[in-house]
Design an enzyme around this catalytic site. Structure first.
Site, PDB file in Angstrom:
ATOM      1  N   ARG A  79     -11.506  22.971  12.775  1.00 55.42           N
ATOM      2  CA  ARG A  79     -11.544  22.049  11.597  1.00 55.42           C
ATOM      3  C   ARG A  79     -11.977  20.887  11.249  1.00 55.42           C
ATOM      4  NH1 ARG A  79      -5.757  22.847   8.749  1.00 55.42           N
ATOM      5  NH2 ARG A  79      -5.550  20.805   9.403  1.00 55.42           N
ATOM      6  N   LYS A 181     -10.959  19.367   4.829  1.00 54.01           N
ATOM      7  CA  LYS A 181      -9.761  18.991   5.304  1.00 54.01           C
ATOM      8  C   LYS A 181     -10.461  17.157   5.032  1.00 54.01           C
ATOM      9  CE  LYS A 181      -5.443  17.359   6.719  1.00 54.01           C
ATOM     10  NZ  LYS A 181      -4.570  17.919   6.288  1.00 54.01           N
ATOM     11  N   GLU A 217      -2.620  26.966  -3.953  1.00 53.65           N
ATOM     12  CA  GLU A 217      -2.310  26.152  -2.757  1.00 53.65           C
ATOM     13  C   GLU A 217      -1.271  25.268  -3.132  1.00 53.65           C
ATOM     14  OE1 GLU A 217      -2.961  25.267  -0.042  1.00 53.65           O
ATOM     15  OE2 GLU A 217      -5.212  24.287   0.111  1.00 53.65           O
TER      16      GLU A 217
HETATM   17  N1  PLP Z   1      -2.588  22.619   2.640  1.00 53.83           N
HETATM   18  C1  PLP Z   1      -3.332  21.371   2.678  1.00 53.83           C
HETATM   19  C2  PLP Z   1      -4.622  20.795   0.919  1.00 53.83           C
HETATM   20  C3  PLP Z   1      -3.254  20.323   3.372  1.00 53.83           C
HETATM   21  O1  PLP Z   1      -3.043  19.309   3.557  1.00 53.83           O
HETATM   22  C4  PLP Z   1      -2.371  21.352   4.583  1.00 53.83           C
HETATM   23  C5  PLP Z   1      -1.738  20.137   5.472  1.00 53.83           C
HETATM   24  O2  PLP Z   1      -3.035  20.178   7.005  1.00 53.83           O
HETATM   25  C6  PLP Z   1      -2.402  23.065   4.953  1.00 53.83           C
HETATM   26  C7  PLP Z   1      -2.603  23.205   3.812  1.00 53.83           C
HETATM   27  C8  PLP Z   1      -1.646  22.959   5.768  1.00 53.83           C
HETATM   28  O3  PLP Z   1      -2.156  22.562   7.188  1.00 53.83           O
HETATM   29  P1  PLP Z   1      -2.325  23.134   8.796  1.00 53.83           P
HETATM   30  O4  PLP Z   1      -0.952  24.262   8.364  1.00 53.83           O
HETATM   31  O5  PLP Z   1      -3.202  23.492   9.199  1.00 53.83           O
HETATM   32  O6  PLP Z   1      -1.068  21.762   8.618  1.00 53.83           O
HETATM   33  C1  COI Z   2      -0.236  18.347   7.057  1.00 51.43           C
HETATM   34  O1  COI Z   2       0.640  18.629   6.959  1.00 51.43           O
HETATM   35  O2  COI Z   2      -1.120  16.729   8.421  1.00 51.43           O
HETATM   36  C2  COI Z   2      -1.492  17.338   5.891  1.00 51.43           C
HETATM   37  O3  COI Z   2      -2.178  17.061   5.726  1.00 51.43           O
HETATM   38  C3  COI Z   2      -0.493  17.002   4.768  1.00 51.43           C
HETATM   39  C4  COI Z   2      -0.675  15.475   4.229  1.00 51.43           C
HETATM   40  C5  COI Z   2      -1.959  15.219   3.533  1.00 51.43           C
HETATM   41  C6  COI Z   2       0.760  14.095   4.015  1.00 51.43           C
END
Ligand code: PLP
Ligand code: COI
Length: 339
Positions: A79, A181, A217
């Site tokens: 990612r 991200k 989200e």
């Molecule tokens: N959506 C957003 C905007 C996020 O910042 C995150 C955190 O990383 C997620 C979703 C969840 O993603 P993940 O499960 O890969 O941490």
């Molecule tokens: C995560 O779940 O890793 C995120 O990035 C959330 C966060 C921005 C604190």
């Protein structure tokens, strides 16, 4: 060092070591562990002016046998490289990324919370454009750094139902950077997040930026809902972050709980179809959603105080795998060698 592991929140704690590598003239140097938790960068750095930066978030988990697990770190690497591509930054090779993460966890191993405390080590890889620049163009140099800290729950209470409010703001544009991200998405979320907190909500719900009719989200986490027909439903959209937790839950919902996994539209005016709802992500883990405020309407899901049975089962399955108590699907768990 005295840390009250069971009462940690989600905040910065300085750990001794971080990894830092630089990219110049087309290649990465080998990087090194450093104790300096400040970055010294040029005033013209694109990361500062034009948001040319991206980051990741993953966790290390202490097992019962004292070893340390990483959960799907290869997916974070992939990612990060997709985010880098979107912002014209160089790729961080997957093996280099994984080695950096393992080095940082090993060097800070005494900060990986004990098994059973519920806390974890949060790892933050960061890629930023640096060096002399002023025009809107990709940076001449880049820094890749990985640092970490012990954390507790992101939303207060962890597996405790909490309320969210639908935002009038968008965090990303339909064909923008929502799936990457990148810092800009989070900068855009600061004012909506502040306004939600002012009104005593945990965070806000973002709608699809094109029609404002569908849930996208939940703050910094993805949304899921469980229907009465035993479906596990998550939004599908090009402007949400493809959550590694969400894809893991889609798999576990089907293979461990016997639910039907569905990626599709989640219309705001059809919330009645869900008997349970939650937010999921690395930081959020699984946070049950008790209610959603939308204008004058307040929609209650399972309960304002109790966690629904499927949400609870998913939480135990996911965290059981992460902490090494439940056997994981092939390739999900990476051991961190400690000597
Ligand atoms: N959506 C957003 C905007 C996020 O910042 C995150 C955190 O990383 C997620 C979703 C969840 O993603 P993940 O499960 O890969 O941490
Ligand atoms: C995560 O779940 O890793 C995120 O990035 C959330 C966060 C921005 C604190």
């Amino acid at each position: 060092m005295t840390i009250d592991w069971s009462n940690l929140g989600f905040s910065y704690i300085k750990t001794p070591w971080r990894f830092l590598a630089t990219w110049k003239d087309g290649s990465w140097n080998e990087g090194e562990l450093t104790e300096d938790n400040y970055l010294h960068i040029h005033e013209g750095s694109t990361a500062l002016h034009y948001g040319q930066q991206c980051f990741e978030g993953l966790k290390a988990y202490r097992r019962k046998d004292g070893g340390i697990n990483l959960f799907r770190p290869d997916e974070n690497s992939k990612r990060m490289n997709r985010s880098a591509y979107r912002l014209r930054m160089p790729e961080v090779p997957e093996a280099f990324f994984l080695d950096a993460v393992k080095q940082v966890v090993k060097a800070n191993q005494e900060y990986v919370p004990p098994y059973g405390s519920g806390a974890t080590l949060y790892i933050r890889p960061l890629l930023i454009g640096v060096g002399e620049n002023i025009g809107v163009s990709p940076a001449p140099e880049y820094i890749f750094t990985v640092f970490c800290m012990p954390v507790g729950p992101y939303f207060k209470g962890g597996l405790t139902p909490t309320n969210f409010i639908v935002s009038d703001y968008d965090r990303a544009a339909p064909n923008g950077t929502g799936a990457a991200k990148v810092g800009g998405n989070y900068a855009a979320s600061l004012l909506p997040g502040y306004e939600a907190h002012q009104r005593k909500f945990s965070d806000c719900i973002y709608l699809d930026p094109e029609t404002h009719t569908k849930i996208e989200e939940v703050g910094s986490a993805n949304f899921f809902g469980i229907t009465a027909a035993n479906e596990f439903v998550t939004p599908k959209s090009p402007s949400i972050l493809p959550s590694i937790t969400k894809y893991s839950l889609l798999h576990l919902a089907q293979h461990s709980l016997g639910l039907t996994p569905v990626e599709g539209d989640v219309y705001l005016n059809e919330l009645d179809r869900f008997v349970e709802a939650g937010a999921c992500g690395t930081a959020a883990v699984i946070s049950p959603i008790s209610g959603i405020q939308n204008g004058e309407d307040f929609h209650v899901f399972y309960s304002e105080t109790e966690v629904g049975p499927q949400t609870k089962a998913l939480y135990h399955e996911l965290t059981g795998i992460q902490f090494g108590d439940i056997s994981a699907p092939t390739g999900w768990i990476f051991d961190v060698p400690l000597d």
